[in-house]
Scaffold this active site. Sequence first.
Site, PDB file in Angstrom:
ATOM      1  N   HIS A 271      20.076 -41.681 -59.330  1.00 22.40           N
ATOM      2  CA  HIS A 271      20.725 -40.847 -58.315  1.00 22.40           C
ATOM      3  C   HIS A 271      19.761 -39.992 -57.469  1.00 22.40           C
ATOM      4  O   HIS A 271      19.748 -40.068 -56.237  1.00 22.40           O
ATOM      5  CB  HIS A 271      21.696 -39.869 -58.986  1.00 22.40           C
ATOM      6  CG  HIS A 271      22.539 -40.452 -60.068  1.00 22.40           C
ATOM      7  ND1 HIS A 271      23.635 -41.229 -59.816  1.00 22.40           N
ATOM      8  CD2 HIS A 271      22.464 -40.343 -61.432  1.00 22.40           C
ATOM      9  CE1 HIS A 271      24.217 -41.563 -60.959  1.00 22.40           C
ATOM     10  NE2 HIS A 271      23.524 -41.056 -61.950  1.00 22.40           N
TER      11      HIS A 271
HETATM   12  C1  BDR Z   1      23.799 -36.174 -61.122  1.00 21.67           C
HETATM   13  O1  BDR Z   1      24.124 -35.439 -62.299  1.00 21.67           O
HETATM   14  C2  BDR Z   1      22.969 -35.225 -63.068  1.00 21.67           C
HETATM   15  O2  BDR Z   1      23.230 -35.485 -64.407  1.00 21.67           O
HETATM   16  C3  BDR Z   1      21.894 -36.119 -62.504  1.00 21.67           C
HETATM   17  O3  BDR Z   1      20.627 -35.513 -62.637  1.00 21.67           O
HETATM   18  C4  BDR Z   1      22.301 -36.264 -61.068  1.00 21.67           C
HETATM   19  O4  BDR Z   1      21.801 -35.207 -60.278  1.00 21.67           O
HETATM   20  C5  BDR Z   1      24.508 -37.495 -61.149  1.00 21.67           C
HETATM   21  O5  BDR Z   1      25.870 -37.291 -61.209  1.00 21.67           O
END
Ligand code: BDR
Length: 353
Positions: A271
């Site tokens: 992500h």
């Molecule tokens: C997001 O949530 C966090 O756990 C990850 O680092 C990312 O920023 C994904 O949903």
Amino acid sequence: RTPLWLDCDTGHDDAYALLLSAHDPRIELLGVSTVHGNAALDQTTFNTRAVLEALGRRDVAVYSGAAKPLVRDAVHAADIHGESGLGGVTLLPPPVAPAATDVDHLAAMHRALAATAPDTAWLVSTGTLTNAALLFQRFPDLAGHIKGLSIMGGAVGGGFTDAPMGKVKGEREGERFGNWTAYAEFNIYCDPEAARFIFAQPRLRAKTTLIPLDLSHQVLGTRAVHKTPRDPTDNAPRDPSALRALFAQTMSFFAGTYADVFSITAGPPLHDPLAVAAAVYAELFSDSDGERFRVDVVTDGVHSPVPSEVGQLGRTRVAVLAPGEGGCRIPRRVDVDAFWRLTEDALQRADAV
Ligand code: BDR
Ligand code: CA
């Protein structure tokens, strides 16, 4: 180079956002602030310092930011990132440079961003939006000065893309588009009031790029992209450097939790570095006919690990705007191979430090 401030809650994918921010040739990293999220603030701050140490960038100032959301209690993601936020990562070096814990992090963010030429700097948020909301509440004129705000957060659903979201036990195919609840993505869920504030600002909206799960689930850290690097001279496998071993360990733990929790076995979605890439390599991301969106965040409800109790809390509802109405950019596609090349280039540069 593009001046960029990274606001993060360092877990496994934030580490990759730090890698790109610290070693991409198009980026001038102004500073890093930390926020509650994947783990408690002191832990995300420690992780951020340790990753920057590993990246050879202890010169980058780290500011410890908000420890809790605007109005709610903090929520952490131990089942995804481990209790420490960087679970399973044993190769982190001890951080040497201290974090600025007793200084006003919002003033520091403002000072650094306001000192850039108008319309050049980006703020990238890869954690909850608490720091970002407080920054623009206190310094509203900053919205007119920066070039953009790039956020990893939210989930659109409804056929926006065909990226598989994964599912947890008991859910039927197609019912889930969030990753914390069926509707909500984690960063937005953690501080929905902060997110709602950000998306409601007229001067920010048109400068905002949102990377939702629909996009990040197209970029999976598969085995193929993380195979042992080969020496270009003799094509023989070579020992991974300490830094590559650290990132391999990071990816491997993240892959394990995505397989266990979401049954996504091809590799974990990466992500956060996408939000960094979207700020400086906008051309790798594609929209449908330049479409722009209004984003609203559902803020009714309570925090609870039981989805039926939280309803749609933290859901991002998006609506297409007419051209010229100044909405957020939400890319539908990214050039996945080009993105991995950026990551590989950054690793090579970091290795050479
Ligand atoms: C997001 O949530 C966090 O756990 C990850 O680092 C990312 O920023 C994904 O949903
Ligand atoms: Ca994050």
